[in-house]
Design a protein around this motif. Structure first.
Motif, PDB file in Angstrom:
ATOM      1  N   SER A  31      -9.307  -1.706  -0.133  1.00  0.00           N
ATOM      2  CA  SER A  31      -8.004  -1.631  -0.784  1.00  0.00           C
ATOM      3  C   SER A  31      -7.047  -2.685  -0.233  1.00  0.00           C
ATOM      4  O   SER A  31      -6.399  -3.425  -0.986  1.00  0.00           O
ATOM      5  CB  SER A  31      -7.400  -0.234  -0.606  1.00  0.00           C
ATOM      6  OG  SER A  31      -8.191   0.745  -1.258  1.00  0.00           O
ATOM      7  N   GLY A  33      -6.615   3.412  -8.391  1.00  0.00           N
ATOM      8  CA  GLY A  33      -6.860   3.417  -6.971  1.00  0.00           C
ATOM      9  C   GLY A  33      -5.647   3.218  -6.087  1.00  0.00           C
ATOM     10  O   GLY A  33      -4.498   3.325  -6.506  1.00  0.00           O
ATOM     11  N   GLN A  34      -5.922   2.923  -4.822  1.00  0.00           N
ATOM     12  CA  GLN A  34      -4.870   2.799  -3.825  1.00  0.00           C
ATOM     13  C   GLN A  34      -3.968   1.576  -4.046  1.00  0.00           C
ATOM     14  O   GLN A  34      -2.764   1.656  -3.826  1.00  0.00           O
ATOM     15  CB  GLN A  34      -5.491   2.773  -2.423  1.00  0.00           C
ATOM     16  CG  GLN A  34      -6.237   4.056  -2.083  1.00  0.00           C
ATOM     17  CD  GLN A  34      -6.744   4.091  -0.665  1.00  0.00           C
ATOM     18  OE1 GLN A  34      -6.116   3.575   0.244  1.00  0.00           O
ATOM     19  NE2 GLN A  34      -7.913   4.715  -0.466  1.00  0.00           N
ATOM     20  N   TRP A  52     -10.672   3.181  -4.323  1.00  0.00           N
ATOM     21  CA  TRP A  52     -10.257   4.591  -4.327  1.00  0.00           C
ATOM     22  C   TRP A  52     -10.413   5.222  -2.935  1.00  0.00           C
ATOM     23  O   TRP A  52      -9.558   5.986  -2.510  1.00  0.00           O
ATOM     24  CB  TRP A  52     -11.080   5.383  -5.345  1.00  0.00           C
ATOM     25  CG  TRP A  52     -10.732   5.067  -6.752  1.00  0.00           C
ATOM     26  CD1 TRP A  52      -9.815   5.711  -7.548  1.00  0.00           C
ATOM     27  CD2 TRP A  52     -11.272   4.006  -7.548  1.00  0.00           C
ATOM     28  NE1 TRP A  52      -9.753   5.110  -8.791  1.00  0.00           N
ATOM     29  CE2 TRP A  52     -10.635   4.060  -8.808  1.00  0.00           C
ATOM     30  CE3 TRP A  52     -12.225   3.014  -7.320  1.00  0.00           C
ATOM     31  CZ2 TRP A  52     -10.929   3.163  -9.836  1.00  0.00           C
ATOM     32  CZ3 TRP A  52     -12.517   2.111  -8.339  1.00  0.00           C
ATOM     33  CH2 TRP A  52     -11.872   2.201  -9.579  1.00  0.00           C
ATOM     34  N   ASN A  53     -11.479   4.880  -2.244  1.00  0.00           N
ATOM     35  CA  ASN A  53     -11.816   5.577  -1.002  1.00  0.00           C
ATOM     36  C   ASN A  53     -11.862   4.682   0.236  1.00  0.00           C
ATOM     37  O   ASN A  53     -11.828   5.196   1.347  1.00  0.00           O
ATOM     38  CB  ASN A  53     -13.178   6.264  -1.151  1.00  0.00           C
ATOM     39  CG  ASN A  53     -13.213   7.198  -2.348  1.00  0.00           C
ATOM     40  OD1 ASN A  53     -12.494   8.184  -2.406  1.00  0.00           O
ATOM     41  ND2 ASN A  53     -14.046   6.877  -3.331  1.00  0.00           N
ATOM     42  N   SER A  85       0.970   3.590  -3.553  1.00  0.00           N
ATOM     43  CA  SER A  85       0.220   4.857  -3.602  1.00  0.00           C
ATOM     44  C   SER A  85       0.463   5.742  -2.392  1.00  0.00           C
ATOM     45  O   SER A  85      -0.358   6.615  -2.101  1.00  0.00           O
ATOM     46  CB  SER A  85      -1.288   4.564  -3.728  1.00  0.00           C
ATOM     47  OG  SER A  85      -1.779   3.913  -2.558  1.00  0.00           O
ATOM     48  N   VAL A 102     -10.237   2.013   2.707  1.00  0.00           N
ATOM     49  CA  VAL A 102      -9.013   1.337   3.127  1.00  0.00           C
ATOM     50  C   VAL A 102      -9.245  -0.170   3.290  1.00  0.00           C
ATOM     51  O   VAL A 102      -8.430  -0.972   2.817  1.00  0.00           O
ATOM     52  CB  VAL A 102      -8.458   1.965   4.424  1.00  0.00           C
ATOM     53  CG1 VAL A 102      -7.308   1.123   4.993  1.00  0.00           C
ATOM     54  CG2 VAL A 102      -7.983   3.394   4.156  1.00  0.00           C
ATOM     55  N   GLY A 124      -2.324   5.465  -0.079  1.00  0.00           N
ATOM     56  CA  GLY A 124      -3.546   6.054  -0.604  1.00  0.00           C
ATOM     57  C   GLY A 124      -3.526   7.557  -0.716  1.00  0.00           C
ATOM     58  O   GLY A 124      -4.536   8.160  -1.083  1.00  0.00           O
ATOM     59  N   ARG A 125      -2.370   8.167  -0.441  1.00  0.00           N
ATOM     60  CA  ARG A 125      -2.295   9.628  -0.455  1.00  0.00           C
ATOM     61  C   ARG A 125      -1.810  10.187  -1.787  1.00  0.00           C
ATOM     62  O   ARG A 125      -1.878  11.402  -2.014  1.00  0.00           O
ATOM     63  CB  ARG A 125      -1.362  10.096   0.662  1.00  0.00           C
ATOM     64  CG  ARG A 125      -1.848   9.686   2.046  1.00  0.00           C
ATOM     65  CD  ARG A 125      -0.796   9.909   3.112  1.00  0.00           C
ATOM     66  NE  ARG A 125      -1.241   9.444   4.431  1.00  0.00           N
ATOM     67  CZ  ARG A 125      -0.473   9.381   5.495  1.00  0.00           C
ATOM     68  NH1 ARG A 125       0.793   9.769   5.418  1.00  0.00           N
ATOM     69  NH2 ARG A 125      -0.951   8.942   6.643  1.00  0.00           N
ATOM     70  N   TRP A 146       0.837  -1.206   0.000  1.00  0.00           N
ATOM     71  CA  TRP A 146       0.000   0.000   0.000  1.00  0.00           C
ATOM     72  C   TRP A 146       0.868   1.251   0.000  1.00  0.00           C
ATOM     73  O   TRP A 146       0.634   2.190  -0.772  1.00  0.00           O
ATOM     74  CB  TRP A 146      -0.904  -0.049   1.229  1.00  0.00           C
ATOM     75  CG  TRP A 146      -1.961   0.993   1.355  1.00  0.00           C
ATOM     76  CD1 TRP A 146      -2.665   1.594   0.362  1.00  0.00           C
ATOM     77  CD2 TRP A 146      -2.465   1.546   2.586  1.00  0.00           C
ATOM     78  NE1 TRP A 146      -3.575   2.487   0.882  1.00  0.00           N
ATOM     79  CE2 TRP A 146      -3.479   2.465   2.247  1.00  0.00           C
ATOM     80  CE3 TRP A 146      -2.160   1.329   3.926  1.00  0.00           C
ATOM     81  CZ2 TRP A 146      -4.185   3.190   3.215  1.00  0.00           C
ATOM     82  CZ3 TRP A 146      -2.868   2.035   4.889  1.00  0.00           C
ATOM     83  CH2 TRP A 146      -3.857   2.951   4.546  1.00  0.00           C
TER      84      TRP A 146
END
Length: 419
Positions: free
Chosen positions: A235, A204-205, A229-230, A146, A232, A149-150, A142
């Protein structure tokens, strides 16, 4: 006069022949002309392929409404232009890999990763119970993919995939990914407007390509949507599902940094030359930390890995290492994930052995060495100028056969010897 006239006529004719190609050469099409061809391609080529792939016309038209070519993407070959010639560039793989393992970056990712592992501990425990993949591994991927995710995903994936399907160096691949993206839109997983990704079309993440999304994405938070995408939980669980379906072995580590004693050749690496860990130990391989290998690993297969030959850290890796490579087919990527996961889980640190400076090699140099080795009967794998494990061990075998201490890595002096 006749001779003189004939000579002048021949000169004029020669000049005309030399300049004719310049006079008849077509100018490269304008962007407006390319865009017109793109619209024709959507109707003439893409729609029949999408229809054959099970996409209905209404969903097709809706998803592609407002689609635009992005001329700023890399690896494009617009109509009327020639593919770029392969450049003999010096690449990171052919110099010391030390820069890939930037210590400041790894420390930062590990610190953030430990914080997030604590924050999402309950979710990670549920995922590990379901899939058998440690949370530290999921957090590491993760973070690498990304930035937890940030990372910004500034591109409309439909635009990227359509552009590359129409005029990239790998059009068939991206056309199939575009059709997979259309399936995502048609099924209601995500709208075309909200399907954001990277310049390569990764989403996405977890940075899944659309085909991977369809195979591996899961709804782990139970809201009815596979939202990478949103969400956690979605993802991280999707990453775990990807690894499991790629062969992840529950309860096994990814690998261990080792030291290979003198007299044991580095030319034994590769997944096709696996041995039980106990046999490698009997051969003299030891963990560089001095700790014994886990007892549970003794009878299980493991593989030698020397990504820089004898010029860098040496490893004994498990099949889970090659599962990392299913995510990104790079030895250095897989080592990065393994090291980062260890730092997150155990407070691990950098590899003990240094990455020694290596003389820079051009891809064409490695290609020349591969061709020379193939001519002598060695199996170097794909002859592509990339020093994969079969090329590395072939170099080591050639060195041993010719009375040299095996280093298992290309170099300028070896290239000269192999001519």
């Amino acid at each position: 006069m006749t001779i003189r006239f004939t000579q002048l006529a021949l000169l004029a004719l020669t000049a005309a022949m030399l300049t004719a190609p310049l006079a008849t050469a077509k100018a490269a099409p304008s962007r407006d002309e390319i865009d017109a061809q793109f619209r024709q391609w959507i109707t003439r080529d893409l729609w029949p392929a999408a229809q054959a792939g099970g996409i209905n016309r209404t969903a097709f038209d809706k998803a592609l409404q407002g689609v635009r070519l992005n001329f700023d993407l890399p690896d494009l070959v617009p109509p009327g232009t020639a593919p770029p010639k392969e450049q003999n560039q010096s690449q990171a793989e052919f110099s010391s890999p030390a820069a890939y393992f930037n210590e400041k970056r790894l420390q930062g990712l590990a610190a953030t990763g430990r914080t997030l592992a604590s924050q999402h501990a309950a979710t990670l425990r549920r995922i590990e119970k379901t899939y058998g993949v440690p949370g530290s591994v999921l957090i590491a991927i993760w973070g690498r993919e990304s930035g937890f995710g940030r990372a910004k995903l500034p591109y409309r994936a439909i635009d990227v995939l359509a552009t590359k399907a129409f005029m990239s160096t790998r059009k068939p691949l991206f056309q199939q990914e575009l059709i997979s993206a259309l399936h995502m839109v048609e099924s209601g997983d995500v709208s075309a407007e909200k399907m954001m990704g990277s310049w390569a079309g990764a989403l996405g993440q977890p940075q899944f390509m659309p085909s991977s999304y369809l195979k591996y994405a899961v709804d782990f938070d139970g809201d009815g949507t596979r939202d990478i995408w949103n969400s956690v939980p979605d993802s991280l669980a999707s990453i775990a599902n990807y690894l499991v379906k790629s062969g992840w072995q529950k309860g096994r580590d990814w690998g261990f940094e080792i030291s290979i004693p003198q007299g044991v050749s580095c030319a034994q690496e590769g997944p096709d030359r696996a041995k039980p860990v106990a046999q490698w130990t009997k051969d003299g391989l030891e963990r560089i930390t001095g700790k014994p290998f886990p007892e549970a690993e003794a009878a299980l297969p493991a593989m030698m890995l020397v990504p820089a030959g004898t010029h860098g850290p040496e490893f004994l890796v498990t099949p889970n290492f090659y599962v990392f490579k299913e995510y990104n087919n790079s030895d250095l990527y897989a080592l990065f994930i393994g090291n980062l996961a260890d730092r997150i889980a155990f407070g691990g640190s950098a590899f003990r052995a240094p990455w020694e400076p290596l003389g820079k090699m051009l891809r064409s140099d490695v290609l020349a060495m591969q061709k020379a080795l193939v001519a002598q009967g060695y199996d170097v794998g794909k002859v592509d100028g990339l020093p994969g494990f079969k090329t590395r061990r072939s170099i080591g075998e050639w060195q041993a056969k010719n009375g040299l201490a095996p280093t298992c890595y290309p170099s300028a002096d070896l290239k000269a010897m192999l001519r």
